[in-house]
Design a protein around this motif. Sequence first.
Motif, short mmCIF file in Angstrom:
data_model
loop_
_atom_site.label_atom_id
_atom_site.label_comp_id
_atom_site.label_asym_id
_atom_site.label_seq_id
_atom_site.Cartn_x
_atom_site.Cartn_y
_atom_site.Cartn_z
N LEU A 261 0.83 -1.20 0.00
CA LEU A 261 0.00 0.00 0.00
C LEU A 261 0.86 1.25 0.00
CD1 LEU A 261 -3.07 0.44 0.05
CD2 LEU A 261 -2.92 0.70 2.52
N MET A 262 1.92 1.22 0.81
CA MET A 262 2.80 2.38 0.91
C MET A 262 3.49 2.65 -0.43
SD MET A 262 5.85 3.02 3.66
CE MET A 262 4.72 2.78 5.02
N LYS A 263 3.95 1.61 -1.10
CA LYS A 263 4.62 1.78 -2.38
C LYS A 263 3.65 2.33 -3.43
CE LYS A 263 7.45 -0.64 -5.80
NZ LYS A 263 8.10 -1.92 -6.18
N LEU A 264 2.44 1.78 -3.46
CA LEU A 264 1.44 2.23 -4.42
C LEU A 264 1.10 3.70 -4.23
CD1 LEU A 264 -0.83 1.90 -6.55
CD2 LEU A 264 -2.30 1.06 -4.69
N GLY A 276 -2.08 17.97 -8.65
CA GLY A 276 -1.40 17.64 -7.40
C GLY A 276 -1.89 16.37 -6.74
N VAL A 277 -2.75 15.62 -7.45
CA VAL A 277 -3.34 14.40 -6.90
C VAL A 277 -3.21 13.28 -7.91
CG1 VAL A 277 -5.42 13.38 -5.91
CG2 VAL A 277 -5.02 15.83 -5.67
N GLY A 278 -2.80 12.09 -7.44
CA GLY A 278 -2.72 10.92 -8.30
C GLY A 278 -3.88 9.99 -8.03
N VAL A 279 -4.39 9.33 -9.07
CA VAL A 279 -5.55 8.44 -8.93
C VAL A 279 -5.26 7.12 -9.61
CG1 VAL A 279 -8.01 8.14 -9.38
CG2 VAL A 279 -7.12 10.44 -8.93
N SER A 280 -5.49 6.02 -8.90
CA SER A 280 -5.41 4.68 -9.47
C SER A 280 -6.80 4.06 -9.42
CB SER A 280 -4.42 3.82 -8.67
OG SER A 280 -4.47 2.47 -9.10
N ILE A 281 -7.26 3.53 -10.53
CA ILE A 281 -8.62 3.00 -10.63
C ILE A 281 -8.59 1.50 -10.88
CG2 ILE A 281 -10.82 3.15 -11.88
CD1 ILE A 281 -9.95 6.02 -12.71
N GLY A 282 -9.18 0.74 -9.95
CA GLY A 282 -9.33 -0.70 -10.13
C GLY A 282 -8.02 -1.41 -10.42
#
Length: 364
Positions: A261-264, A276-282
């Motif tokens: 989780l920390m790496k992701l 300024g925000v990163g998003v990972s979906i599914g």
Amino acid sequence: MTQSRRMLVLRAVVEDYIRSQEPVGSTSLTKAHDLGVSSATIRNDMAALEDEGYLIQPHTSAGRVPTEKGYRYFVDRLATVVPLSEAQRRGINSFLSGSVSLKDALQRAARLLSEITGQVAVVASPSLAKATLRHVEMVPVAMNTLLAVVITDTGRVAQHGLAVGTMPAIEAINRLSSTVNEQCVGLSLAKAGEKVRAIAESAGFEEVRDVAQSLADAFGSMALDERANELYMSGASHLAHSSSLADLAPLFDALEEQVVLMKLMSNLSEESTASGVGVSIGSESHTPGLLHASVVSSGYGRNTRTEEGDADGSAASIDTNDNEPIAFVGSIGPTHMDYAATMAAVKAVARYLSAFISESGPEQ
């Protein structure tokens, strides 16, 4: 049929599905949005979007729901991160201004972000690898052991035992501490370790050479130990209200895998877009437990300079290369989360933590 109109239809479907969590049909879109075309035309657009992989039609319904590809298009085109409400800004101010330590601020930030989003909030403590030395004290605690108390510029306090063959005189230890504090303040722990090795070999420090070498080893070890990051998590109970039972078990397993989780989330915060925000979906997370979840993350740093009002997400940041993130704050929720609101909340909390680190960190 124009591509631009088709994508307006996609945006409307995503917005309606996020709000209702029910498959969206052409008739409801026509009523809820001023798209300037008939229900039949919208129906054709939705069929085309399905063919292109942006929407999918559950077999039990005539309506359609967004796919990961549909959510990704939507998120990538969120032109601005909407400001939080006045009440939410006051809430952040109230929570963080009452913090008595860095740890307290991070715990409060996790609880607050979870309350704002209704999702799982994760806040990481500043990485020792990216911290610089502010102060070190060495205190004898046993016949052959010294305790090194290391304080960094981010407010982190780390302790490390130093084994010595023969305990030097306290005056010699204090002189070494003073020299290290004079010459190493502002250096990364890795560079501080190199400097301390040079001090150990210099004239006048023969009696504490072993102590200095042990301190240098400790600095090096702390600089490499990313596991020293602590994760503060809040809101896991919210998952039960937003996920099916089949999704919960792997999701909780994913939350337990803190290193993954920390790496992701760290990678996401460093790869964040102009917002300024990163998003990972599914499936983008490449983590089985997060297959039906989305992760929103933003980095926070020690001296992030922002325009007035940016803490609420209403203005752009003015970061410099010297202000790379030293840790991250993020939110985990279902793929049908309210992306705009979650991104705004994550960004706002990150800004407040940056300010806290910059203004109060060294005293923690």
